[in-house]
Design an enzyme around this catalytic site. Structure first.
Site, PDB file in Angstrom:
ATOM      1  N   ASN A  27       0.873  -1.178   0.000  1.00 49.98           N
ATOM      2  CA  ASN A  27       0.000   0.000   0.000  1.00 49.98           C
ATOM      3  C   ASN A  27       0.909   1.227   0.000  1.00 49.98           C
ATOM      4  O   ASN A  27       1.487   1.564   1.019  1.00 49.98           O
ATOM      5  CB  ASN A  27      -0.878  -0.044   1.264  1.00 49.98           C
ATOM      6  CG  ASN A  27      -1.705   1.216   1.446  1.00 49.98           C
ATOM      7  OD1 ASN A  27      -1.764   2.069   0.557  1.00 49.98           O
ATOM      8  ND2 ASN A  27      -2.345   1.336   2.608  1.00 49.98           N
ATOM      9  N   TRP A  28       1.018   1.850  -1.173  1.00 43.90           N
ATOM     10  CA  TRP A  28       1.968   2.967  -1.305  1.00 43.90           C
ATOM     11  C   TRP A  28       1.416   4.256  -0.690  1.00 43.90           C
ATOM     12  O   TRP A  28       2.118   5.250  -0.618  1.00 43.90           O
ATOM     13  CB  TRP A  28       2.333   3.190  -2.777  1.00 43.90           C
ATOM     14  CG  TRP A  28       3.097   2.046  -3.401  1.00 43.90           C
ATOM     15  CD1 TRP A  28       3.450   0.851  -2.804  1.00 43.90           C
ATOM     16  CD2 TRP A  28       3.616   1.970  -4.731  1.00 43.90           C
ATOM     17  NE1 TRP A  28       4.139   0.064  -3.675  1.00 43.90           N
ATOM     18  CE2 TRP A  28       4.263   0.713  -4.877  1.00 43.90           C
ATOM     19  CE3 TRP A  28       3.593   2.845  -5.831  1.00 43.90           C
ATOM     20  CZ2 TRP A  28       4.875   0.321  -6.066  1.00 43.90           C
ATOM     21  CZ3 TRP A  28       4.205   2.443  -7.022  1.00 43.90           C
ATOM     22  CH2 TRP A  28       4.842   1.198  -7.128  1.00 43.90           C
ATOM     23  N   LYS A  29       0.132   4.236  -0.311  1.00 39.03           N
ATOM     24  CA  LYS A  29      -0.522   5.417   0.292  1.00 39.03           C
ATOM     25  C   LYS A  29      -0.292   6.645  -0.605  1.00 39.03           C
ATOM     26  O   LYS A  29      -0.205   6.499  -1.820  1.00 39.03           O
ATOM     27  CB  LYS A  29      -0.016   5.616   1.718  1.00 39.03           C
ATOM     28  CG  LYS A  29      -0.201   4.347   2.567  1.00 39.03           C
ATOM     29  CD  LYS A  29      -0.037   4.561   4.036  1.00 39.03           C
ATOM     30  CE  LYS A  29      -0.239   3.234   4.762  1.00 39.03           C
ATOM     31  NZ  LYS A  29      -0.147   3.367   6.218  1.00 39.03           N
ATOM     32  N   HIS A  84      -9.614   1.254   4.824  1.00 37.93           N
ATOM     33  CA  HIS A  84      -8.344   1.414   5.552  1.00 37.93           C
ATOM     34  C   HIS A  84      -8.565   2.369   6.724  1.00 37.93           C
ATOM     35  O   HIS A  84      -9.339   3.317   6.633  1.00 37.93           O
ATOM     36  CB  HIS A  84      -7.273   1.962   4.599  1.00 37.93           C
ATOM     37  CG  HIS A  84      -5.907   1.933   5.205  1.00 37.93           C
ATOM     38  ND1 HIS A  84      -5.481   2.883   6.107  1.00 37.93           N
ATOM     39  CD2 HIS A  84      -4.885   1.060   5.070  1.00 37.93           C
ATOM     40  CE1 HIS A  84      -4.240   2.578   6.486  1.00 37.93           C
ATOM     41  NE2 HIS A  84      -3.853   1.478   5.871  1.00 37.93           N
ATOM     42  N   GLU A 111      -6.922   4.738   7.804  1.00 44.77           N
ATOM     43  CA  GLU A 111      -6.693   6.166   7.504  1.00 44.77           C
ATOM     44  C   GLU A 111      -7.916   6.770   6.805  1.00 44.77           C
ATOM     45  O   GLU A 111      -8.220   7.949   6.985  1.00 44.77           O
ATOM     46  CB  GLU A 111      -5.412   6.324   6.664  1.00 44.77           C
ATOM     47  CG  GLU A 111      -4.180   6.067   7.526  1.00 44.77           C
ATOM     48  CD  GLU A 111      -2.980   5.506   6.776  1.00 44.77           C
ATOM     49  OE1 GLU A 111      -2.949   5.541   5.536  1.00 44.77           O
ATOM     50  OE2 GLU A 111      -2.064   5.006   7.460  1.00 44.77           O
ATOM     51  N   GLU A 160      -5.473  -4.871  10.599  1.00 39.30           N
ATOM     52  CA  GLU A 160      -4.446  -3.855  10.795  1.00 39.30           C
ATOM     53  C   GLU A 160      -4.730  -3.102  12.090  1.00 39.30           C
ATOM     54  O   GLU A 160      -5.503  -2.137  12.089  1.00 39.30           O
ATOM     55  CB  GLU A 160      -4.456  -2.864   9.629  1.00 39.30           C
ATOM     56  CG  GLU A 160      -4.185  -3.495   8.282  1.00 39.30           C
ATOM     57  CD  GLU A 160      -3.601  -2.487   7.297  1.00 39.30           C
ATOM     58  OE1 GLU A 160      -2.498  -2.726   6.816  1.00 39.30           O
ATOM     59  OE2 GLU A 160      -4.242  -1.453   7.049  1.00 39.30           O
ATOM     60  N   GLY A 166       2.393   2.242  10.804  1.00 35.13           N
ATOM     61  CA  GLY A 166       3.339   3.338  10.652  1.00 35.13           C
ATOM     62  C   GLY A 166       4.073   3.704  11.931  1.00 35.13           C
ATOM     63  O   GLY A 166       4.744   4.737  11.995  1.00 35.13           O
ATOM     64  N   SER A 186       3.326  -2.160  10.388  1.00 39.36           N
ATOM     65  CA  SER A 186       4.780  -2.230  10.622  1.00 39.36           C
ATOM     66  C   SER A 186       5.358  -3.610  10.332  1.00 39.36           C
ATOM     67  O   SER A 186       6.261  -4.062  11.043  1.00 39.36           O
ATOM     68  CB  SER A 186       5.108  -1.775  12.050  1.00 39.36           C
ATOM     69  OG  SER A 186       4.710  -0.428  12.242  1.00 39.36           O
ATOM     70  N   GLY A 201       2.770  -1.124   4.308  1.00 42.64           N
ATOM     71  CA  GLY A 201       2.828   0.307   4.007  1.00 42.64           C
ATOM     72  C   GLY A 201       4.263   0.735   3.760  1.00 42.64           C
ATOM     73  O   GLY A 201       4.806   0.558   2.670  1.00 42.64           O
ATOM     74  N   GLY A 202       4.890   1.267   4.791  1.00 45.27           N
ATOM     75  CA  GLY A 202       6.236   1.848   4.673  1.00 45.27           C
ATOM     76  C   GLY A 202       7.229   0.967   3.933  1.00 45.27           C
ATOM     77  O   GLY A 202       7.958   1.449   3.049  1.00 45.27           O
TER      78      GLY A 202
HETATM   79  P1  PGA Z   1       2.767   0.228   7.688  1.00 43.23           P
HETATM   80  O1  PGA Z   1       1.312   0.448   7.037  1.00 43.23           O
HETATM   81  O2  PGA Z   1       3.327  -1.045   7.108  1.00 43.23           O
HETATM   82  O3  PGA Z   1       3.555   1.447   7.266  1.00 43.23           O
HETATM   83  O4  PGA Z   1       2.585   0.153   9.161  1.00 43.23           O
HETATM   84  C1  PGA Z   1       0.431  -0.633   6.838  1.00 43.23           C
HETATM   85  C2  PGA Z   1      -0.869  -0.136   6.251  1.00 43.23           C
HETATM   86  O5  PGA Z   1      -1.360   0.926   6.651  1.00 43.23           O
HETATM   87  O6  PGA Z   1      -1.451  -0.784   5.353  1.00 43.23           O
END
Ligand code: PGA
Length: 260
Positions: free
Chosen positions: A6-8, A96, A98, A168, A174, A214, A235-236
């Site tokens: 997930n490149w956000k 998600h 967010e 999640e 994050g 994470s 994500g990251g």
């Molecule tokens: P993260 O994000 O790996 O940076 O914690 C995961 C996500 O939000 O899908």
């Protein structure tokens, strides 16, 4: 096993192309070693088509990070399922945390999007997870049950491959504060029970439930070898091809069994 990035809201068009090219190269290097792991990347909307083209010679699928619940209409700024189809998307991340936190998405709204995705043969990656306060208050399972049931309410699926769920925990996203394999495994087993209530004991074990929060190359194996963890939503670590593929490598090892 599915590893999805997930490149956000990262990467402009040229950065997305470079990242996709690096993913393609790292996948090519590994050859048949990745045969048992499905890979997907979810770039920003504007780069979907270019990323699809960069990945054309690989089995890496492309997904979107959100979607509207209608086919088309006067919804300024939105993107629909048929549009995602037209640029080659296989997956769409829905609900998600967010989106829930910053854009007011709730279970009912997520539900209408999940229905729309299934209707249009996109595979929704339905995100659920509790906050730190909810976990500390002993409410994690109740929150996740409500989210799973809410998002999937009256969404009929014919086969397990039509749906992916991602657990999640909000406190792990994050933050570098990953859930322990035991915490994650317990919640994944619980989610399978909830899915069994919706789709039956037979189908539920085949619905992939990803862990997200994470996940990195160094902790991926211990999570992915848990019996109820069927992959990762990253994500990251998906923003660097070598880290993303490092997690894919961990998935390959994890499918071969627990650490002796
Ligand atoms: P993260 O994000 O790996 O940076 O914690 C995961 C996500 O939000 O899908």
């Amino acid at each position: 096993m599915l590893i999805a990035g997930n490149w956000k809201m990262h990467t402009d068009l040229s950065a997305a192309q470079v990242l996709a090219r690096n993913v393609a190269a790292a996948v090519a290097e590994r050859g048949a070693a990745l045969d048992d792991v499905d890979l997907a990347v979810c770039p920003p909307f504007i780069s979907l088509e270019a990323v699809r083209d960069e990945l054309a010679d690989t089995d890496v699928a492309v997904g979107a990070q959100n979607m509207h619940f209608a086919d088309e209409g006067a919804y300024t700024g939105e993107v629909s399922a048929p549009m995602l189809h037209s640029v080659g998307c296989r997956y769409v991340i829905l609900g998600h945390s967010e989106r829930r936190q910053y854009f007011g998405e709730d279970d009912a709204g997520v539900n209408s999007k999940v229905q729309q995705a299934v209707d249009h043969k996109l595979i929704p990656i339905v995100c659920v997870g509790e906050t730190k306060a909810q976990r500390d208050g002993g409410d994690a399972e109740a929150v996740v049950r409500t989210q799973v049931r809410g998002a999937l309410k009256e969404v009929p699926i014919e086969g397990a491959e039509q749906l992916v769920v991602a657990y999640e925990p909000v406190w792990a996203i994050g933050t570098g504060d990953t859930a322990t394999p035991e915490q994650a495994e317990a919640m994944h087993a619980f989610i399978e029970e909830v899915l069994a209530g919706l789709y039956g004991e037979e189908m539920a074990p085949d619905i992939e439930v990803l862990y997200g929060g994470s996940m990195k190359p160094h902790n991926a194996r211990s999570l992915l070898e848990q019996p109820h963890i069927d992959g990762g939503l990253i994500g990251g670590a998906s923003l660097r091809a070598e880290d993303f593929l490092g997690i894919a490598d961990a998935a390959v090892t994890a499918t071969k069994g627990p650490i002796a």
